[in-house]
Enzyme design. Sequence first.
Site, PDB file in Angstrom:
ATOM      1  CG  ASP A  11      -0.442  -0.371   2.509  1.00  0.00           C
ATOM      2  OD1 ASP A  11       0.548  -0.961   2.626  1.00  0.00           O
ATOM      3  OD2 ASP A  11      -0.780   0.522   3.471  1.00  0.00           O
ATOM      4  CB  THR A  39       2.177  -6.629  -0.433  1.00  0.00           C
ATOM      5  OG1 THR A  39       2.424  -7.147   0.865  1.00  0.00           O
ATOM      6  CG2 THR A  39       0.691  -6.520  -0.904  1.00  0.00           C
ATOM      7  CB  ILE A  40       3.926 -11.824   1.925  1.00  0.00           C
ATOM      8  CG1 ILE A  40       4.256 -10.991   3.058  1.00  0.00           C
ATOM      9  CG2 ILE A  40       4.765 -12.160   0.918  1.00  0.00           C
ATOM     10  CD1 ILE A  40       5.018 -11.983   3.939  1.00  0.00           C
ATOM     11  CG  ASP A  41       1.818  -7.307   4.605  1.00  0.00           C
ATOM     12  OD1 ASP A  41       2.406  -8.279   4.996  1.00  0.00           O
ATOM     13  OD2 ASP A  41       2.172  -5.988   4.671  1.00  0.00           O
ATOM     14  NE  ARG A  87       2.736  -0.735   7.415  1.00  0.00           N
ATOM     15  CZ  ARG A  87       3.038  -0.671   5.971  1.00  0.00           C
ATOM     16  NH1 ARG A  87       4.016  -1.253   5.507  1.00  0.00           N
ATOM     17  NH2 ARG A  87       2.224  -0.119   5.233  1.00  0.00           N
ATOM     18  CD  GLU A 146       4.833  -7.337  11.125  1.00  0.00           C
ATOM     19  OE1 GLU A 146       5.928  -7.539  11.633  1.00  0.00           O
ATOM     20  OE2 GLU A 146       4.795  -6.513   9.968  1.00  0.00           O
ATOM     21  CE1 TYR A 207      11.204  -8.411   6.366  1.00  0.00           C
ATOM     22  CE2 TYR A 207      12.815  -8.818   8.135  1.00  0.00           C
ATOM     23  CZ  TYR A 207      11.938  -8.000   7.703  1.00  0.00           C
ATOM     24  OH  TYR A 207      12.006  -6.745   7.983  1.00  0.00           O
ATOM     25  CD  GLU A 208      10.956 -17.339   8.719  1.00  0.00           C
ATOM     26  OE1 GLU A 208      10.338 -17.762   9.775  1.00  0.00           O
ATOM     27  OE2 GLU A 208      11.812 -16.224   8.848  1.00  0.00           O
ATOM     28  NE  ARG A 210      10.404  -9.729   2.975  1.00  0.00           N
ATOM     29  CZ  ARG A 210      10.590  -8.475   3.244  1.00  0.00           C
ATOM     30  NH1 ARG A 210       9.543  -7.833   3.303  1.00  0.00           N
ATOM     31  NH2 ARG A 210      11.687  -7.797   3.334  1.00  0.00           N
TER      32      ARG A 210
END
Length: 316
Positions: A11, A39-41, A87, A146, A207-208, A210
């Site tokens: 975003d 984005t993985i989000d 996030r 998170e 991070y692993e 992604r």
Amino acid sequence: NVKLLVTVGGDDTASTANRIARFLEMKRYPIANIHVPKTIDNDLPLPAGTPTFGYESAKDKGAVIGRAVYVDARTSGNWFVLAAMGRSAGHLAFGIGEACHYPMIVIPEMFNKTEITVGKIVNLVISSIIKRKIMGMDYGAAVISEGVFHALSEEEIRKSGIHFTYDEHGHPELGKVSKAHIFNDLIEKKLKELRLKVKSRPVELGYEIRCQTPIAYDLTYCSELGIGIYKLFTEGRTGCMIYVDSEGNVSPLYLRDLQDPETGKIPPRLVDIHSDKFASVVENILNAVTPADYEAAKAYVPDPETYDFHKILNWN
């Protein structure tokens, strides 16, 4: 000599792409700007049911780890506290928790009727621990997004005992700390206060997840996005985000239509907690204290109502 500018990301990047597009349009530069929703989000405002590139692969890797952790919990008789990236929204934590049938999932969207506090996050996990004890199970796992940190007030962040550094967008740099360790420490302190003999362990899904090899879905999806960018470019499209539907059809989503009119930013897509999917997970997968459990819960805590799932969230 028309050129193409491709921006890739979540975003914040989409918002930057939007400003670039408006600038180029204002200056009448012959440059096409097309954004790729990567984005993985999974928090970009694509049409319902359409994931962002990378989300499905990250969820798959997270679920592999999550299932292994759950087996460890069951065989060792312990609890595990996982923290998942995300996030602005809880898609990844929710997706992993749903896939692994975790008895507790905590995402920021759940706090739609009450302020997010450290105490409420901890009490949701304690609620699940108590419920599982009533059910005769001394093990379990909770996954927490998170993103709950982003909604905490400065006072609540201080209560957590962590001191964040902040990025250029003003967001806490969550990647620099282990959220799982923070949550686990807070939960252990609460368990000690309640004199509940429960061992818990932290697991950070960082991070692993992604950086793993993409699953077939994302490999195909990425190719479709790349080919689709060229299609939009040849059609003269600009100032847009590429959208590929389930049939592989390509169309533009114009950034000016997605932006917040006051800030110019692209608002994140949140988990729809009013959907049947979310309700099904809450009703059929999560384990938490309800009024029917009050009497049995008194064997573990003197005030069961404090750990009532719906009361913690102020849900009717």
